[in-house]
Scaffold this motif. Structure first.
Motif, PDB file in Angstrom:
ATOM      1  N   ARG A 340       7.123 -27.374  50.356  1.00  0.00           N
ATOM      2  CA  ARG A 340       8.449 -27.018  50.852  1.00  0.00           C
ATOM      3  C   ARG A 340       8.448 -25.628  51.476  1.00  0.00           C
ATOM      4  NH1 ARG A 340      11.983 -29.202  45.666  1.00  0.00           N
ATOM      5  NH2 ARG A 340      12.092 -31.407  46.330  1.00  0.00           N
ATOM      6  N   ALA A 341       7.712 -24.705  50.873  1.00  0.00           N
ATOM      7  CA  ALA A 341       7.623 -23.355  51.439  1.00  0.00           C
ATOM      8  C   ALA A 341       6.997 -23.394  52.825  1.00  0.00           C
ATOM      9  CB  ALA A 341       6.820 -22.451  50.512  1.00  0.00           C
ATOM     10  N   LEU A 342       5.959 -24.213  52.990  1.00  0.00           N
ATOM     11  CA  LEU A 342       5.331 -24.335  54.302  1.00  0.00           C
ATOM     12  C   LEU A 342       6.248 -25.041  55.292  1.00  0.00           C
ATOM     13  CD1 LEU A 342       1.675 -25.295  53.311  1.00  0.00           C
ATOM     14  CD2 LEU A 342       2.500 -23.086  54.134  1.00  0.00           C
ATOM     15  N   LEU A 343       7.028 -26.006  54.833  1.00  0.00           N
ATOM     16  CA  LEU A 343       7.964 -26.710  55.717  1.00  0.00           C
ATOM     17  C   LEU A 343       8.952 -25.747  56.365  1.00  0.00           C
ATOM     18  CD1 LEU A 343       8.830 -29.974  53.768  1.00  0.00           C
ATOM     19  CD2 LEU A 343       8.086 -29.856  56.143  1.00  0.00           C
ATOM     20  N   ARG A 344       9.319 -24.711  55.621  1.00  0.00           N
ATOM     21  CA  ARG A 344      10.290 -23.752  56.160  1.00  0.00           C
ATOM     22  C   ARG A 344       9.701 -22.888  57.254  1.00  0.00           C
ATOM     23  NH1 ARG A 344      11.580 -23.416  50.565  1.00  0.00           N
ATOM     24  NH2 ARG A 344      10.367 -21.498  50.327  1.00  0.00           N
ATOM     25  N   THR A 345       8.374 -22.792  57.277  1.00  0.00           N
ATOM     26  CA  THR A 345       7.748 -21.925  58.271  1.00  0.00           C
ATOM     27  C   THR A 345       6.924 -22.681  59.293  1.00  0.00           C
ATOM     28  OG1 THR A 345       5.882 -21.596  56.752  1.00  0.00           O
ATOM     29  CG2 THR A 345       7.646 -19.957  56.702  1.00  0.00           C
ATOM     30  N   THR A 346       6.292 -23.785  58.873  1.00  0.00           N
ATOM     31  CA  THR A 346       5.428 -24.560  59.772  1.00  0.00           C
ATOM     32  C   THR A 346       5.696 -26.044  59.573  1.00  0.00           C
ATOM     33  OG1 THR A 346       3.684 -24.561  58.118  1.00  0.00           O
ATOM     34  CG2 THR A 346       3.606 -22.820  59.762  1.00  0.00           C
ATOM     35  N   PRO A 347       6.857 -26.531  60.006  1.00  0.00           N
ATOM     36  CA  PRO A 347       7.240 -27.901  59.680  1.00  0.00           C
ATOM     37  C   PRO A 347       6.265 -28.963  60.133  1.00  0.00           C
ATOM     38  CG  PRO A 347       8.676 -26.953  61.369  1.00  0.00           C
ATOM     39  CD  PRO A 347       7.872 -25.826  60.792  1.00  0.00           C
ATOM     40  N   HIS A 348       5.698 -28.845  61.309  1.00  0.00           N
ATOM     41  CA  HIS A 348       4.827 -29.933  61.763  1.00  0.00           C
ATOM     42  C   HIS A 348       3.533 -29.977  60.965  1.00  0.00           C
ATOM     43  CE1 HIS A 348       2.373 -26.998  64.012  1.00  0.00           C
ATOM     44  NE2 HIS A 348       1.504 -27.959  64.154  1.00  0.00           N
ATOM     45  N   GLN A 349       3.092 -28.813  60.452  1.00  0.00           N
ATOM     46  CA  GLN A 349       1.877 -28.797  59.640  1.00  0.00           C
ATOM     47  C   GLN A 349       2.114 -29.456  58.289  1.00  0.00           C
ATOM     48  OE1 GLN A 349      -1.293 -28.064  59.809  1.00  0.00           O
ATOM     49  NE2 GLN A 349      -1.551 -28.529  57.634  1.00  0.00           N
ATOM     50  N   ALA A 350       3.193 -29.116  57.624  1.00  0.00           N
ATOM     51  CA  ALA A 350       3.426 -29.633  56.282  1.00  0.00           C
ATOM     52  C   ALA A 350       3.688 -31.129  56.290  1.00  0.00           C
ATOM     53  CB  ALA A 350       4.599 -28.893  55.643  1.00  0.00           C
ATOM     54  N   GLU A 351       4.157 -31.665  57.408  1.00  0.00           N
ATOM     55  CA  GLU A 351       4.456 -33.081  57.478  1.00  0.00           C
ATOM     56  C   GLU A 351       3.279 -33.909  57.985  1.00  0.00           C
ATOM     57  OE1 GLU A 351       7.788 -32.896  60.046  1.00  0.00           O
ATOM     58  OE2 GLU A 351       9.244 -32.660  58.451  1.00  0.00           O
ATOM     59  N   ALA A 352       2.174 -33.206  58.344  1.00  0.00           N
ATOM     60  CA  ALA A 352       1.050 -33.919  58.946  1.00  0.00           C
ATOM     61  C   ALA A 352       0.451 -34.918  57.974  1.00  0.00           C
ATOM     62  CB  ALA A 352      -0.030 -32.915  59.369  1.00  0.00           C
TER      63      ALA A 352
END
Length: 373
Positions: A340-352
């Motif tokens: 979730r922390a990464l989603l706030r900053t790099t959404p396309h990466q965290a959802e990969a």
């Protein structure tokens, strides 16, 4: 210090960071300081001032944590000095100097000779704050190898970041991260992270913030599979043969990722960047060119091609393919907070999707959104 181009790569470790150090080391303008902060450890920034001779001791004195692992027959793959026979130093006799174990062998085939060169200069340095000594050492090594940019990279380093920011306010920071389950699974199979997990368990059982605060009574209260880890030598089977559940490593990944994201939030935009390991595999040309621009070096075409060709795609998606569905789901749940922390900053990466095609041709760049905050 005449050299002001300094970058720290921080992250959880087990995230492609060692490969990144090799890639950076192959650039003709980069002084790659591999595991420097991990090597000098807590001795890096004593309060007050110290002489050159005192600073030399922080570079020369074997790091106790790593020395104990070596004496116990539990090496880490990052220990470069022990790979080449015939060196001057040995774990059971002299101990391996902090600077020699991982930093200097990354730079030269003659780490003992380079250590002598560093000592001859450092012991003559004047009394000053530790940060100024570190800067002078970076400058010395950069001049020695003809490099214009310094990039330090240590695994398990997010906790160090605030101190580095205080010591070097002009420095840049790259937060490197990897898919949570894959990274956590890799941690669970790594001797260093296994020891870290056991030491964290000791701290939790005793309630101490630092293991240095443990009393003799608290040590005696520990179970026999934990207490020996606090000695100078322990049975390697305690680390090597123990069955480690993987979920605690997901908790550790989340904790470190959240720590890294929060730290980067407080760094000025021009001094911060994020880099996803999966993005590096998907579009190595673009991501390495972006990193080069951030660090302040030219993305030399030959360097880019060589770096791209050397990336290993084989371990991508390892958690999904090597764990049972139940184990994988539990591990993903443990990684939730970090994701979730990464989603706030790099959404396309965290959802990969971690099972995405890993055969993307290295020499075919794609247009990828930048992660710089």
């Amino acid at each position: 210090m005449t050299l002001r181009n300094l970058t720290f790569v921080i992250g959880t470790g087990r995230s492609g960071s060692t490969a990144l150090s090799r890639i950076l080391n192959s650039h003709p303008d980069v002084l790659s300081l591999n595991e420097y902060m991990a090597s000098v450890g807590d001795a890096a920034f004593p309060e007050g001032v110290l002489s050159g001779a005192e600073f030399w001791e922080t570079l020369f004195r074997p790091t106790s944590y790593f020395a104990g692992m070596l004496r116990s027959g539990v090496p880490m793959p990052e220990f470069l000095y022990t790979r080449t026979p015939g060196g001057r130093y040995a774990p059971d006799t002299t101990g391996i100097p902090a600077l020699s174990l991982m930093v200097l062998p990354h730079l030269t085939d003659d780490p003992d000779g380079l250590l002598d060169e560093v000592r001859a200069a450092v012991v003559e340095w004047p009394v000053r704050a530790a940060a100024a000594h570190h800067e002078a050492l970076f400058d010395l090594l950069a001049a020695r190898f003809g490099r214009s940019a310094v990039v330090e990279r240590s695994g398990y380093s997010t906790g160090w970041a605030p101190r580095l920011r205080t010591a070097f306010p002009y420095a840049k920071f790259v937060h490197l991260f990897r898919d949570g389950p894959d990274c956590a699974l890799s941690m669970s199979r790594h001797s260093g992270y296994r020891v870290i997990t056991l030491l964290r368990e000791i701290a939790e059982r005793t309630g101490v913030e630092s293991l240095g605060d443990l009393t003799e009574e608290q040590v005696r209260s520990l179970p026999p599979e934990l207490a020996p880890l606090l000695g100078e030598r322990f049975d390697p089977a305690l680390v090597r043969d123990r069955a480690f559940p993987v979920r605690p490593f997901g908790d550790l990944w989340s904790e470190l990722v959240v720590q890294g994201v929060r730290f980067l939030d407080g760094v000025p935009p021009g001094q911060r960047m994020t880099l996803g390991y999966e993005d590096l595999l998907d579009a190595p040309h673009d991501e390495l060119a972006r990193l080069a621009a951030f660090v302040g070096i030219e993305p030399d075409p030959g360097w880019l091609k060589s770096a791209c060709d050397g990336l290993d795609h084989s371990r991508r998606g390892s958690a999904r393919t090597q764990l049972t569905p139940a184990e994988y789901d539990a591990l993903r749940e443990a990684c939730t907070e970090g994701t979730r922390a990464l989603l706030r900053t790099t959404p396309h990466q965290a959802e990969a999707d971690t099972e995405a095609d890993s055969t993307t041709p290295c020499t075919t760049p794609r247009e990828a959104p930048h992660h710089s905050a």
